[in-house]
Write a protein that holds these residues in place. Sequence first.
Motif, PDB file in Angstrom:
ATOM      1  N   LEU A  39     -37.354 -29.889 -39.907  1.00 22.33           N
ATOM      2  CA  LEU A  39     -38.800 -30.110 -40.000  1.00 22.33           C
ATOM      3  C   LEU A  39     -39.547 -29.001 -39.268  1.00 22.33           C
ATOM      4  O   LEU A  39     -39.211 -28.655 -38.138  1.00 22.33           O
ATOM      5  CB  LEU A  39     -39.173 -31.454 -39.388  1.00 22.33           C
ATOM      6  N   ARG A  42     -44.185 -32.078 -37.862  1.00 19.63           N
ATOM      7  CA  ARG A  42     -44.033 -33.516 -38.064  1.00 19.63           C
ATOM      8  C   ARG A  42     -45.407 -34.165 -38.261  1.00 19.63           C
ATOM      9  O   ARG A  42     -46.382 -33.742 -37.651  1.00 19.63           O
ATOM     10  CB  ARG A  42     -43.373 -34.156 -36.846  1.00 19.63           C
ATOM     11  N   GLN A  45     -48.234 -34.625 -35.488  1.00 18.55           N
ATOM     12  CA  GLN A  45     -48.009 -33.616 -34.452  1.00 18.55           C
ATOM     13  C   GLN A  45     -49.234 -32.725 -34.310  1.00 18.55           C
ATOM     14  O   GLN A  45     -49.850 -32.335 -35.292  1.00 18.55           O
ATOM     15  CB  GLN A  45     -46.792 -32.770 -34.844  1.00 18.55           C
ATOM     16  N   LYS A  64     -41.860 -39.912 -45.119  1.00 13.87           N
ATOM     17  CA  LYS A  64     -40.554 -39.540 -44.587  1.00 13.87           C
ATOM     18  C   LYS A  64     -40.046 -38.285 -45.281  1.00 13.87           C
ATOM     19  O   LYS A  64     -40.386 -38.029 -46.438  1.00 13.87           O
ATOM     20  CB  LYS A  64     -39.573 -40.690 -44.772  1.00 13.87           C
ATOM     21  N   PRO A  65     -39.202 -37.504 -44.598  1.00 18.15           N
ATOM     22  CA  PRO A  65     -38.661 -36.291 -45.217  1.00 18.15           C
ATOM     23  C   PRO A  65     -37.943 -36.521 -46.548  1.00 18.15           C
ATOM     24  O   PRO A  65     -37.898 -35.639 -47.385  1.00 18.15           O
ATOM     25  CB  PRO A  65     -37.690 -35.762 -44.164  1.00 18.15           C
TER      26      PRO A  65
END
Length: 91
Positions: A39, A42, A45, A64-65
Amino acid sequence: MNPLETAVNRSKIFQDIDWELFMDDLRACPRRILEEQELLIRPGQENHSVYFLVTGSLSIHLEKPKSTPIRIVHPGETVGELSIIASTHSS
């Protein structure tokens, strides 16, 4: 032409600028190499950087990733600029 020059040539943000004028500065910028699935920013962040993609690709996910990406970023494109312009946390 090296990868940095190729990415700058493809970039829309640098299209009307004589990039020879700032290539030394761009070459001096810190570089970050990411591993696959790593990542960069985030959600939520605090971000103080604009990232310019030189090689490879990045996928942008709002959740979500593993969620479906909302955008794929290619060389010559930037990431992170919206949170700086809007002075907000990344989404």
